[in-house]
Structure formats: C-alpha cells, structure tokens
Enzyme design. Structure first.
Site, PDB file in Angstrom:
ATOM      1  N   LYS A 165      63.216  15.700  17.729  1.00  0.00           N
ATOM      2  CA  LYS A 165      62.321  15.683  16.525  1.00  0.00           C
ATOM      3  C   LYS A 165      63.152  14.559  15.690  1.00  0.00           C
ATOM      4  CE  LYS A 165      62.900  19.493  14.640  1.00  0.00           C
ATOM      5  NZ  LYS A 165      63.126  20.646  15.674  1.00  0.00           N
ATOM      6  N   PHE A 166      64.752  14.619  15.531  1.00  0.00           N
ATOM      7  CA  PHE A 166      65.215  14.039  14.637  1.00  0.00           C
ATOM      8  C   PHE A 166      65.963  12.803  15.063  1.00  0.00           C
ATOM      9  CE2 PHE A 166      64.752  16.270  10.622  1.00  0.00           C
ATOM     10  CZ  PHE A 166      64.284  17.557  10.968  1.00  0.00           C
ATOM     11  N   GLY A 167      65.616  12.378  16.303  1.00  0.00           N
ATOM     12  CA  GLY A 167      66.471  11.038  16.638  1.00  0.00           C
ATOM     13  C   GLY A 167      66.714  11.113  18.299  1.00  0.00           C
ATOM     14  N   ARG A 168      67.298  10.191  18.538  1.00  0.00           N
ATOM     15  CA  ARG A 168      67.277   9.768  20.286  1.00  0.00           C
ATOM     16  C   ARG A 168      68.711  10.070  20.549  1.00  0.00           C
ATOM     17  NH1 ARG A 168      63.127   6.277  21.941  1.00  0.00           N
ATOM     18  NH2 ARG A 168      61.540   5.566  20.255  1.00  0.00           N
ATOM     19  N   VAL A 169      68.857  10.271  21.970  1.00  0.00           N
ATOM     20  CA  VAL A 169      69.849  10.441  22.735  1.00  0.00           C
ATOM     21  C   VAL A 169      70.040   9.475  23.837  1.00  0.00           C
ATOM     22  CG1 VAL A 169      71.337  12.178  24.014  1.00  0.00           C
ATOM     23  CG2 VAL A 169      69.269  13.147  22.632  1.00  0.00           C
ATOM     24  N   ASP A 203      67.710  29.971  18.282  1.00  0.00           N
ATOM     25  CA  ASP A 203      66.744  28.925  18.779  1.00  0.00           C
ATOM     26  C   ASP A 203      66.605  28.945  20.367  1.00  0.00           C
ATOM     27  OD1 ASP A 203      65.741  25.566  17.814  1.00  0.00           O
ATOM     28  OD2 ASP A 203      64.586  27.184  18.508  1.00  0.00           O
ATOM     29  N   LYS A 253      73.898  11.294  20.486  1.00  0.00           N
ATOM     30  CA  LYS A 253      72.641  11.886  19.727  1.00  0.00           C
ATOM     31  C   LYS A 253      72.921  10.784  18.243  1.00  0.00           C
ATOM     32  CE  LYS A 253      68.855  14.229  18.370  1.00  0.00           C
ATOM     33  NZ  LYS A 253      68.106  15.511  18.929  1.00  0.00           N
ATOM     34  N   LEU A 289      68.099   9.062  27.062  1.00  0.00           N
ATOM     35  CA  LEU A 289      68.072  10.467  27.733  1.00  0.00           C
ATOM     36  C   LEU A 289      66.912  11.065  27.223  1.00  0.00           C
ATOM     37  CD1 LEU A 289      71.820  11.209  27.881  1.00  0.00           C
ATOM     38  CD2 LEU A 289      70.288  10.219  29.709  1.00  0.00           C
ATOM     39  N   GLY A 290      66.590  10.909  25.944  1.00  0.00           N
ATOM     40  CA  GLY A 290      65.370  11.562  25.457  1.00  0.00           C
ATOM     41  C   GLY A 290      65.203  11.486  24.061  1.00  0.00           C
TER      42      GLY A 290
HETATM   43  N1  LIG Z   1      70.913  14.827  29.507  1.00  0.00           N
HETATM   44  C1  LIG Z   1      71.415  15.265  28.358  1.00  0.00           C
HETATM   45  N2  LIG Z   1      72.798  15.547  28.039  1.00  0.00           N
HETATM   46  C2  LIG Z   1      72.799  15.996  27.028  1.00  0.00           C
HETATM   47  N3  LIG Z   1      72.438  15.845  25.684  1.00  0.00           N
HETATM   48  C3  LIG Z   1      71.104  15.593  25.838  1.00  0.00           C
HETATM   49  N4  LIG Z   1      70.080  15.670  24.698  1.00  0.00           N
HETATM   50  C4  LIG Z   1      70.835  16.136  23.485  1.00  0.00           C
HETATM   51  C5  LIG Z   1      70.771  17.767  23.590  1.00  0.00           C
HETATM   52  C6  LIG Z   1      71.276  18.098  22.318  1.00  0.00           C
HETATM   53  C7  LIG Z   1      72.544  18.624  21.798  1.00  0.00           C
HETATM   54  N5  LIG Z   1      72.754  19.030  20.598  1.00  0.00           N
HETATM   55  C8  LIG Z   1      71.662  18.526  19.794  1.00  0.00           C
HETATM   56  N6  LIG Z   1      71.754  18.741  18.353  1.00  0.00           N
HETATM   57  C9  LIG Z   1      70.960  18.384  17.438  1.00  0.00           C
HETATM   58  O1  LIG Z   1      69.886  17.652  18.012  1.00  0.00           O
HETATM   59  N7  LIG Z   1      71.239  18.713  16.278  1.00  0.00           N
HETATM   60  C10 LIG Z   1      70.227  18.736  15.177  1.00  0.00           C
HETATM   61  C11 LIG Z   1      69.624  17.307  15.205  1.00  0.00           C
HETATM   62  C12 LIG Z   1      68.732  17.228  14.112  1.00  0.00           C
HETATM   63  C13 LIG Z   1      68.414  18.139  13.068  1.00  0.00           C
HETATM   64  C14 LIG Z   1      69.299  19.369  13.220  1.00  0.00           C
HETATM   65  C15 LIG Z   1      68.887  20.469  12.059  1.00  0.00           C
HETATM   66  F1  LIG Z   1      69.834  20.315  11.508  1.00  0.00           F
HETATM   67  F2  LIG Z   1      67.795  20.237  11.713  1.00  0.00           F
HETATM   68  F3  LIG Z   1      69.084  21.595  12.939  1.00  0.00           F
HETATM   69  C16 LIG Z   1      70.006  19.420  14.369  1.00  0.00           C
HETATM   70  S1  LIG Z   1      70.549  17.805  20.632  1.00  0.00           S
HETATM   71  C17 LIG Z   1      70.653  15.268  27.161  1.00  0.00           C
HETATM   72 BR1  LIG Z   1      68.596  14.924  27.449  1.00  0.00          BR
END
Ligand SMILES: Nc1ncnc(NCCc2cnc(NC(=O)Nc3cccc(C(F)(F)F)c3)s2)c1Br
Length: 275
Positions: free
Chosen positions: A24-28, A137, A43, A20-21
């Site tokens: 910075k830290f990984g894929r979804v 943020d 994620k 999906l995308g």
């Molecule tokens: N269509 C979609 N439907 C649902 N989701 C989608 N994308 C994911 C959006 C996210 C929601 N929550 C997230 N959380 C983090 O990424 N957390 C995270 C990750 C690494 C480091 C850190 C930190 F600790 F460094 F802050 C915090 S990413 C999409 Br596209």
C-alpha cells in the site's frame, strides 16, 4: 576496548536489486550491503504518503517493536534510516516470498501443510504475546516464506503493546477482525492478545478452504463476524473443524489459548516433534 562505531546507515551502502513486491505504502527491493555482501530486503516508504495516511507514528512503533524481536517465525527488522523524502526499512529477505501468492496459486493447502504453518504461527504468537506484543493484523498478506519453507510473520505496522484500549481506525479487509474490535462500546473497545487467536482461526480456515470464513459484502462480513456465522465444508477433517471452532469463539476469554492450540490433536497429528 573501543567498540566498532555503529556504522551510519545510508542508501549508498546498498546495491539495489529487483523489486520484490509493492505494498500500500511503498515498494520493496532486494538489496545487498556493499561492504559485507549481506542480502536483505529494503522497504521504501515515502514520508509524504505516510503523512497523508496519518500513519507515521505507527511506522515508528513498528520499528521500535520489531527491532527487539528475534524468532525464526518472525521476520527480522535489522534497522532503518531516512533521507529527506523517504524512510527505509532494512528487513530480512524471505527467499520464497509472499505466502498469499502460494495460497492463491494452490487454491488451498492440504491439512498436513496447513497444520505445519499454523504450528509455526502459534510458536511466533506465543513468543510475541510473552513480550506483550499483539500483532493485530494476522492474514496471508502479512506472512512470508523463508528459503527452507518456514513461514515468517511480517509487517508490524498495526502491532501494539498489550493491553490496549486505543481506538484504531482500521483500513483494508475486515475478514480478519475479531468481534470485540467490531462491537462498539464492548468494554470501550478493550482487547487483548486474544485478538491474534481469533485471526489464527480465520487463517486456519482460509488455508484449508481457500477463502475466509466470513467473506461477504462489508456490511454482511461485520454481521457474520459478530455472530460467528460461518459454515465449515464437509471436506475439512473433524480435528481441523474442532480446532477452528475453538478459536472462532465470540467471547475472547472462552477462546482456546496458544498453549491449548499447540497441544490440539489436529496440530499434534501433523507436526512430528523433533526432540
Ligand atoms: N521476499 C520478501 N522478503 C522480505 N520482505 C518482503 N516484503 C516486505 C514485507 C514487509 C515487512 N515489514 C513491512 N512493514 C511495513 O510495510 N510497514 C509499514 C509500511 C507503511 C505503513 C505502515 C503503517 F504504519 F501504516 F502501518 C507500516 S512490509 C518480501 Br516480498
């Protein structure tokens, strides 16, 4: 009555779909839970990368904070699990994806759409602040769009419980940072949920104008933020201009509150109340 045993979450229980995308830290990935057919977003975070970034405790805080949040404009975090190398976040799937992609494609949003999005953001922030959660943020990259066009705040990796005077090393764009988080020694970097209101002002500007109000070189951006030095183009309506100017106020205590923002003429003009 024996409660159904909480099922042990593991990767094998999901069928993994398209990417999906990638952040910075990984894929979804789109994912389907096999036994129920439940659709979600998964994620994948690599523990090694989180360790290198020194952010593993932030992910723990994100999980703890977001697991207790239930609001239509806040993306759900249903749960998490990990294996030897990775941490998996089980997230609500947002059917229309990332808001910033829509914004880049359309360049900027018309006033009626911007006001409806900002009204939804204000409702989400009112909910978060009532639970003493500061997101910290707020920016287009952290907003997703649901299947019915509703928006959802996501990525609580930088959120904290208020009040907070912890110094945090910030990375990524400075555009959305409020002045009180930039000026050293301002009450020892004490800040409150008012930081999200500053960011709401920056977001409103970016929706209407197509770029952030203090966009510049990093040094100049910091200087323009701490002086609230921005110009609002003439095509922005007087009501929208007033809304932005009442949020982008240097003194956090003089910034419009969430309630005042929800009652502002610019919001009321575009958001017919469905009583
Ligand atoms: N269509 C979609 N439907 C649902 N989701 C989608 N994308 C994911 C959006 C996210 C929601 N929550 C997230 N959380 C983090 O990424 N957390 C995270 C990750 C690494 C480091 C850190 C930190 F600790 F460094 F802050 C915090 S990413 C999409 Br596209």
């Amino acid at each position: 009555y024996d409660q159904p045993a909480p099922k042990k979450l593991h990767l094998g229980m999901f069928e993994i779909g398209k990417a999906l995308g990638k952040g910075k830290f990984g894929r979804v990935y789109l994912a389907k839970e096999r036994s129920t057919g439940f659709i979600c977003a998964l994620k994948v975070l690599h523990k090694s990368e989180l360790q290198q970034g020194g952010v593993q405790k932030q992910v723990r805080r994100e999980i703890e904070i977001q697991s207790n949040l239930r609001h239509p404009n806040v993306l759900r975090l249903y749960g998490h699990f990990h294996d030897s190398k990775r941490i998996f976040l089980i997230l609500e799937f947002a059917g229309k994806g990332e808001l910033y992609k829509h914004l880049r494609k359309e360049h900027r949003f018309p006033e009626w759409k911007s006001a409806q999005y900002i009204a939804q953001m204000a409702a989400a922030l009112k909910y978060l602040h009532k639970k003493h959660v500061i997101h910290r943020d707020i920016k287009p990259e952290n907003i997703l769009v649901g299947i019915h066009g509703e928006i959802k705040i996501s990525d609580f990796g930088w959120s904290v419980h208020a009040p907070n005077n912890r110094r945090q090393t910030m990375c990524g764009t400075l555009d959305y940072l409020p002045p009180e988080m930039l000026v050293r020694g301002s009450q020892e970097n004490y800040y409150s949920d008012k930081v999200d209101l500053w960011s709401l002002g920056v977001l409103t500007y970016e929706f209407l104008v197509g770029e952030a109000p203090f966009e510049d070189t990093p040094v100049m951006t910091q200087r323009r933020i701490t002086r609230a030095d921005m110009t609002i183009p003439s095509f922005v309506s007087p009501e929208a201009r007033d809304f932005i100017k009442r949020l982008l106020v240097l003194d956090p205590e003089k910034r419009m509150t969430i309630d005042e923002a929800q009652q502002h003429p610019w919001i009321l003009k575009h958001c017919v109340k469905t009583e």
